[in-house]
Scaffold this motif. Sequence first.
Motif, PDB file in Angstrom:
ATOM      1  N   LEU A 111       0.866  -1.176   0.000  1.00  0.00           N
ATOM      2  CA  LEU A 111       0.000   0.000   0.000  1.00  0.00           C
ATOM      3  C   LEU A 111       0.908   1.233   0.000  1.00  0.00           C
ATOM      4  O   LEU A 111       1.808   1.339   0.841  1.00  0.00           O
ATOM      5  CB  LEU A 111      -0.888  -0.010   1.240  1.00  0.00           C
ATOM      6  N   ARG A 118       2.695   4.350   0.896  1.00  0.00           N
ATOM      7  CA  ARG A 118       2.761   5.155   2.125  1.00  0.00           C
ATOM      8  C   ARG A 118       2.520   6.638   1.860  1.00  0.00           C
ATOM      9  O   ARG A 118       2.242   7.393   2.774  1.00  0.00           O
ATOM     10  CB  ARG A 118       4.091   4.946   2.822  1.00  0.00           C
ATOM     11  N   SER A 119       2.590   7.048   0.624  1.00  0.00           N
ATOM     12  CA  SER A 119       2.312   8.442   0.278  1.00  0.00           C
ATOM     13  C   SER A 119       0.856   8.803   0.542  1.00  0.00           C
ATOM     14  O   SER A 119       0.508   9.983   0.606  1.00  0.00           O
ATOM     15  CB  SER A 119       2.676   8.720  -1.177  1.00  0.00           C
ATOM     16  N   LEU A 120      -0.021   7.805   0.747  1.00  0.00           N
ATOM     17  CA  LEU A 120      -1.426   8.089   1.062  1.00  0.00           C
ATOM     18  C   LEU A 120      -1.560   8.888   2.353  1.00  0.00           C
ATOM     19  O   LEU A 120      -2.538   9.595   2.546  1.00  0.00           O
ATOM     20  CB  LEU A 120      -2.215   6.784   1.180  1.00  0.00           C
ATOM     21  N   ASN A 145      -0.184  11.462   3.065  1.00  0.00           N
ATOM     22  CA  ASN A 145      -0.155  12.888   2.720  1.00  0.00           C
ATOM     23  C   ASN A 145      -1.494  13.393   2.195  1.00  0.00           C
ATOM     24  O   ASN A 145      -1.646  14.593   1.977  1.00  0.00           O
ATOM     25  CB  ASN A 145       0.936  13.146   1.682  1.00  0.00           C
ATOM     26  N   CYS A 146      -2.436  12.498   2.006  1.00  0.00           N
ATOM     27  CA  CYS A 146      -3.769  12.876   1.494  1.00  0.00           C
ATOM     28  C   CYS A 146      -4.639  13.274   2.677  1.00  0.00           C
ATOM     29  O   CYS A 146      -5.532  12.541   3.100  1.00  0.00           O
ATOM     30  CB  CYS A 146      -4.383  11.722   0.712  1.00  0.00           C
ATOM     31  N   LEU A 182      -8.499  12.906   2.622  1.00  0.00           N
ATOM     32  CA  LEU A 182      -9.036  11.613   2.223  1.00  0.00           C
ATOM     33  C   LEU A 182     -10.131  11.160   3.183  1.00  0.00           C
ATOM     34  O   LEU A 182      -9.934  11.145   4.394  1.00  0.00           O
ATOM     35  CB  LEU A 182      -7.908  10.576   2.195  1.00  0.00           C
ATOM     36  N   LEU A 232     -11.072   5.175   1.669  1.00  0.00           N
ATOM     37  CA  LEU A 232      -9.994   4.428   1.052  1.00  0.00           C
ATOM     38  C   LEU A 232     -10.457   2.977   0.934  1.00  0.00           C
ATOM     39  O   LEU A 232     -10.612   2.277   1.931  1.00  0.00           O
ATOM     40  CB  LEU A 232      -8.707   4.510   1.868  1.00  0.00           C
ATOM     41  N   VAL A 256      -9.391  -0.343  -0.949  1.00  0.00           N
ATOM     42  CA  VAL A 256      -8.429  -1.082  -1.757  1.00  0.00           C
ATOM     43  C   VAL A 256      -8.788  -2.564  -1.758  1.00  0.00           C
ATOM     44  O   VAL A 256      -7.943  -3.427  -1.977  1.00  0.00           O
ATOM     45  CB  VAL A 256      -6.977  -0.861  -1.274  1.00  0.00           C
ATOM     46  N   LEU A 310      -2.012   5.229   8.635  1.00  0.00           N
ATOM     47  CA  LEU A 310      -3.163   6.005   8.147  1.00  0.00           C
ATOM     48  C   LEU A 310      -4.006   6.563   9.298  1.00  0.00           C
ATOM     49  O   LEU A 310      -4.905   7.357   9.082  1.00  0.00           O
ATOM     50  CB  LEU A 310      -4.065   5.130   7.257  1.00  0.00           C
TER      51      LEU A 310
END
Length: 109
Positions: free
Chosen positions: A5, A7-9, A11-12, A15, A18, A20, A33
Motif C-alpha cells: 500500500l 505510504r504516500s497516502l 499525505n492525502c 481523504l 480508502l 483497496v 493512516l
Amino acid sequence: MDGLLPRSLVNCRMLEVLDVGNNNISDTFPYWLESLPHLQVLVLRSNKFHGSVQSTKESPSFPKLRVLDLSSNYFVGALPVWYIENFNAMMDPHKDGGSPEYMMIVFLH
C-alpha cells in the motif's frame, strides 16, 4: 494494484474513503493512516494483509472512522480493545439522549 500500500497516502489529508478491497496487496496493517483527520471508510478486504492489527500509539486513532473492513486477509492475534473503543465516530452520541451506541442498520419495509 499489487505489492505494498503506497505510504504516500498519508499525505492525502482530506481523504475520506480508502477502498483497496479485492487487490493483491501484500502488506502489514497500515497503522500509519490513523492520523488522517477525515478518513471515514477504510476497506482492506480480500487482500494479503498480514501480521497483527496494531497502532504505534495508545492515543485516539482514526478520529472519524465509521467503517473498517479487514475481512479475508491474513491478520493474526486479537484486535486491541482500546483501539476499537476509541472509534468514537462509529457511535451515535445523540441516540435518545442516552449513552452513545454504535451505528445501527435500519431496514425499511
